[in-house]
Motif scaffolding. Structure first.
Motif, PDB file in Angstrom:
ATOM      1  N   ARG A  36     -68.524  19.245 -25.862  1.00 33.92           N
ATOM      2  CA  ARG A  36     -67.979  19.039 -27.201  1.00 33.92           C
ATOM      3  C   ARG A  36     -66.495  18.713 -27.084  1.00 33.92           C
ATOM      4  NH1 ARG A  36     -67.107  24.962 -30.133  1.00 33.92           N
ATOM      5  NH2 ARG A  36     -65.201  25.448 -29.004  1.00 33.92           N
ATOM      6  N   GLN A  37     -66.006  18.064 -28.134  1.00 42.16           N
ATOM      7  CA  GLN A  37     -64.588  17.707 -28.177  1.00 42.16           C
ATOM      8  C   GLN A  37     -64.079  17.980 -29.578  1.00 42.16           C
ATOM      9  OE1 GLN A  37     -63.625  13.536 -27.572  1.00 42.16           O
ATOM     10  NE2 GLN A  37     -61.666  14.079 -26.614  1.00 42.16           N
ATOM     11  N   ILE A  38     -63.309  19.046 -29.698  1.00 42.59           N
ATOM     12  CA  ILE A  38     -62.638  19.322 -30.970  1.00 42.59           C
ATOM     13  C   ILE A  38     -61.534  18.290 -31.138  1.00 42.59           C
ATOM     14  CG2 ILE A  38     -61.200  21.003 -32.176  1.00 42.59           C
ATOM     15  CD1 ILE A  38     -62.831  23.189 -30.708  1.00 42.59           C
ATOM     16  N   LEU A  39     -61.312  17.869 -32.380  1.00 42.24           N
ATOM     17  CA  LEU A  39     -60.350  16.803 -32.651  1.00 42.24           C
ATOM     18  C   LEU A  39     -58.996  17.095 -32.011  1.00 42.24           C
ATOM     19  CD1 LEU A  39     -60.064  14.152 -34.227  1.00 42.24           C
ATOM     20  CD2 LEU A  39     -59.167  15.483 -36.136  1.00 42.24           C
ATOM     21  N   GLY A  40     -58.537  16.146 -31.209  1.00 45.34           N
ATOM     22  CA  GLY A  40     -57.227  16.282 -30.581  1.00 45.34           C
ATOM     23  C   GLY A  40     -57.221  17.085 -29.301  1.00 45.34           C
ATOM     24  N   GLN A  41     -58.393  17.598 -28.919  1.00 36.51           N
ATOM     25  CA  GLN A  41     -58.459  18.407 -27.699  1.00 36.51           C
ATOM     26  C   GLN A  41     -59.330  17.724 -26.653  1.00 36.51           C
ATOM     27  OE1 GLN A  41     -59.186  22.583 -28.371  1.00 36.51           O
ATOM     28  NE2 GLN A  41     -58.196  22.533 -30.381  1.00 36.51           N
ATOM     29  N   LYS A  42     -59.436  18.366 -25.502  1.00 38.90           N
ATOM     30  CA  LYS A  42     -60.180  17.698 -24.436  1.00 38.90           C
ATOM     31  C   LYS A  42     -61.682  17.959 -24.548  1.00 38.90           C
ATOM     32  CE  LYS A  42     -59.261  21.317 -21.039  1.00 38.90           C
ATOM     33  NZ  LYS A  42     -58.714  21.552 -19.693  1.00 38.90           N
ATOM     34  N   VAL A  43     -62.424  17.156 -23.814  1.00 38.57           N
ATOM     35  CA  VAL A  43     -63.870  17.325 -23.753  1.00 38.57           C
ATOM     36  C   VAL A  43     -64.172  18.597 -22.949  1.00 38.57           C
ATOM     37  CG1 VAL A  43     -66.023  16.290 -22.953  1.00 38.57           C
ATOM     38  CG2 VAL A  43     -64.203  14.821 -23.824  1.00 38.57           C
ATOM     39  N   GLU A  44     -64.999  19.464 -23.547  1.00 39.03           N
ATOM     40  CA  GLU A  44     -65.306  20.750 -22.903  1.00 39.03           C
ATOM     41  C   GLU A  44     -66.800  20.878 -22.661  1.00 39.03           C
ATOM     42  OE1 GLU A  44     -62.575  24.060 -24.878  1.00 39.03           O
ATOM     43  OE2 GLU A  44     -63.641  22.895 -26.398  1.00 39.03           O
TER      44      GLU A  44
ATOM     45  N   TYR B  85     -58.365   7.278 -21.749  1.00 38.74           N
ATOM     46  CA  TYR B  85     -58.786   7.414 -20.365  1.00 38.74           C
ATOM     47  C   TYR B  85     -58.816   8.896 -20.001  1.00 38.74           C
ATOM     48  CZ  TYR B  85     -58.188   2.406 -19.889  1.00 38.74           C
ATOM     49  OH  TYR B  85     -58.315   1.044 -20.033  1.00 38.74           O
ATOM     50  N   TYR B  86     -59.946   9.319 -19.456  1.00 37.92           N
ATOM     51  CA  TYR B  86     -60.115  10.714 -19.079  1.00 37.92           C
ATOM     52  C   TYR B  86     -60.369  10.816 -17.584  1.00 37.92           C
ATOM     53  CZ  TYR B  86     -60.863  11.634 -24.049  1.00 37.92           C
ATOM     54  OH  TYR B  86     -60.723  11.725 -25.419  1.00 37.92           O
ATOM     55  N   CYS B  87     -59.606  11.631 -16.931  1.00 39.28           N
ATOM     56  CA  CYS B  87     -59.855  11.981 -15.546  1.00 39.28           C
ATOM     57  C   CYS B  87     -60.789  13.194 -15.544  1.00 39.28           C
ATOM     58  CB  CYS B  87     -58.533  12.324 -14.864  1.00 39.28           C
ATOM     59  SG  CYS B  87     -58.638  12.642 -13.105  1.00 39.28           S
ATOM     60  N   ALA B  88     -61.729  13.227 -14.624  1.00 36.62           N
ATOM     61  CA  ALA B  88     -62.697  14.329 -14.601  1.00 36.62           C
ATOM     62  C   ALA B  88     -63.072  14.650 -13.170  1.00 36.62           C
ATOM     63  CB  ALA B  88     -63.938  13.969 -15.418  1.00 36.62           C
ATOM     64  N   SER B  89     -63.559  15.848 -13.000  1.00 36.73           N
ATOM     65  CA  SER B  89     -63.905  16.317 -11.665  1.00 36.73           C
ATOM     66  C   SER B  89     -65.162  17.162 -11.713  1.00 36.73           C
ATOM     67  CB  SER B  89     -62.740  17.159 -11.118  1.00 36.73           C
ATOM     68  OG  SER B  89     -63.090  17.779  -9.911  1.00 36.73           O
ATOM     69  N   PHE B  98     -62.861  17.965 -17.583  1.00 37.15           N
ATOM     70  CA  PHE B  98     -62.065  16.835 -18.034  1.00 37.15           C
ATOM     71  C   PHE B  98     -60.606  17.214 -18.188  1.00 37.15           C
ATOM     72  CE2 PHE B  98     -65.028  13.472 -19.186  1.00 37.15           C
ATOM     73  CZ  PHE B  98     -66.238  14.133 -19.249  1.00 37.15           C
ATOM     74  N   GLY B  99     -59.758  16.221 -17.988  1.00 38.85           N
ATOM     75  CA  GLY B  99     -58.377  16.351 -18.428  1.00 38.85           C
ATOM     76  C   GLY B  99     -58.313  16.100 -19.922  1.00 38.85           C
ATOM     77  N   LYS B 100     -57.112  16.245 -20.479  1.00 36.35           N
ATOM     78  CA  LYS B 100     -56.949  16.092 -21.926  1.00 36.35           C
ATOM     79  C   LYS B 100     -56.982  14.638 -22.368  1.00 36.35           C
ATOM     80  CE  LYS B 100     -54.524  20.364 -22.895  1.00 36.35           C
ATOM     81  NZ  LYS B 100     -53.357  21.012 -23.504  1.00 36.35           N
ATOM     82  N   GLY B 101     -56.901  13.736 -21.426  1.00 34.19           N
ATOM     83  CA  GLY B 101     -56.970  12.328 -21.778  1.00 34.19           C
ATOM     84  C   GLY B 101     -55.599  11.705 -21.995  1.00 34.19           C
ATOM     85  N   THR B 102     -55.521  10.432 -21.695  1.00 35.63           N
ATOM     86  CA  THR B 102     -54.305   9.649 -21.955  1.00 35.63           C
ATOM     87  C   THR B 102     -54.701   8.430 -22.773  1.00 35.63           C
ATOM     88  OG1 THR B 102     -53.250  10.323 -19.884  1.00 35.63           O
ATOM     89  CG2 THR B 102     -52.421   8.320 -20.948  1.00 35.63           C
ATOM     90  N   ARG B 103     -54.018   8.244 -23.883  1.00 34.03           N
ATOM     91  CA  ARG B 103     -54.280   7.045 -24.676  1.00 34.03           C
ATOM     92  C   ARG B 103     -53.390   5.930 -24.161  1.00 34.03           C
ATOM     93  NH1 ARG B 103     -56.950   5.708 -28.864  1.00 34.03           N
ATOM     94  NH2 ARG B 103     -57.404   7.846 -29.484  1.00 34.03           N
ATOM     95  N   LEU B 104     -53.988   4.879 -23.665  1.00 34.00           N
ATOM     96  CA  LEU B 104     -53.250   3.718 -23.182  1.00 34.00           C
ATOM     97  C   LEU B 104     -53.199   2.678 -24.302  1.00 34.00           C
ATOM     98  CD1 LEU B 104     -51.882   2.047 -20.930  1.00 34.00           C
ATOM     99  CD2 LEU B 104     -54.160   1.211 -20.306  1.00 34.00           C
ATOM    100  N   SER B 105     -52.003   2.270 -24.609  1.00 37.77           N
ATOM    101  CA  SER B 105     -51.807   1.235 -25.621  1.00 37.77           C
ATOM    102  C   SER B 105     -51.093   0.064 -24.954  1.00 37.77           C
ATOM    103  CB  SER B 105     -50.970   1.802 -26.772  1.00 37.77           C
ATOM    104  OG  SER B 105     -50.697   0.800 -27.719  1.00 37.77           O
ATOM    105  N   VAL B 106     -51.752  -1.097 -24.947  1.00 39.25           N
ATOM    106  CA  VAL B 106     -51.164  -2.280 -24.326  1.00 39.25           C
ATOM    107  C   VAL B 106     -50.665  -3.188 -25.449  1.00 39.25           C
ATOM    108  CG1 VAL B 106     -51.534  -4.245 -22.814  1.00 39.25           C
ATOM    109  CG2 VAL B 106     -52.739  -2.085 -22.384  1.00 39.25           C
TER     110      VAL B 106
END
Lengths: 118, 108
Positions: A36-44, B85-89, B98-106
């Motif tokens: 799940r992914q709460i808005l603005g947070q990471k995928v858990e 973009y999400y990095c994951a392991s 997952f990481g928290k993600g990075t929004r890439l804007s070009v």
């Protein structure tokens, strides 16, 4: 190319109600997951399922949650009594159980169900 | 416990400029590292995995065990690269972290 599908795309419910989120994994996959992914947070991670039983679950996956594979194709996530904080995008994913050099253990994700609890 | 860190929430670059999305991980075993991408209104999809050492859409990522990093790079950004973009392991069939993600804007 086969894809993971999820229904509904958006579910709105009242606090305290039960919801069932549905997923159809890719047909020859054997591992199934809910995230799940709460808005603005990471995928858990919530739970993984293999061989008709839960193989791993996170702290989030408490007694209010359950999963089922009722008919060999669907994979469902039930939330028994929804809370406001359950509002999130819920992603289903599936993967092969056996590694090979081409597919490895890639998890294929569904499009998600947006759950809104009022 | 496994942890994946993406320090940048948002990265804006001009079209044609190089891109580097940072990812660091901590894991006690032999992790497998992935980059997932989510284009607007689309599902999460695998972009790269470290084991395959391939280049997809011009992106590459090298696993640096000494620095515990798996940064995503592209020499010349395109507008269509704009996405989350999400990095994951993980390891084997274990759940992805997952990481928290990075929004890439070009920017054109």
């Amino acid at each position: 190319e086969p894809e993971v599908t999820q229904t509904p795309s958006h579910q709105v419910t009242q606090m305290g109600q039960e919801v069932i989120l549905r997923c159809v994994p890719i047909s020859n996959h054997l591992y199934f997951y809910w995230y799940r992914q709460i808005l603005g947070q990471k995928v858990e991670f919530l739970v993984s399922f293999y061989n008709n039983e839960i193989s791993e679950k996170s702290e989030i996956f408490d007694d209010q949650f359950s999963v089922e594979r009722p008919d060999g194709s669907n994979f469902t996530l039930k939330i028994r009594s929804t809370k406001l904080e359950d509002s999130a995008m819920y992603f289903c994913a599936s993967s092969h159980a056996v590694r090979d050099s081409r597919t490895y253990n890639e998890q294929f994700f569904g499009p998600g169900t947006r759950l809104t609890v009022l | 416990a496994q942890r994946v860190t993406q320090p940048e929430k948002l990265l804006s670059v001009f079209k044609g400029a190089p891109v580097e999305l940072k990812c660091n991980y901590s894991y006690s075993g032999s992790p497998e590292l992935f980059w997932y991408v989510q284009y607007s209104r689309q599902r999460l999809q695998l972009l790269l995995r470290h084991i395959s050492r391939e280049s997809i859409k011009g992106f590459t990522a090298d696993l640096n065990k000494g620095e515990t990093s798996f940064h995503l790079k592209k020499p010349f950004a395109q507008e269509e690269d704009s996405a989350m973009y999400y990095c994951a392991s993980n390891s084997g069939n274990t759940p992805l972290v997952f990481g928290k993600g990075t929004r890439l804007s070009v920017i054109a």
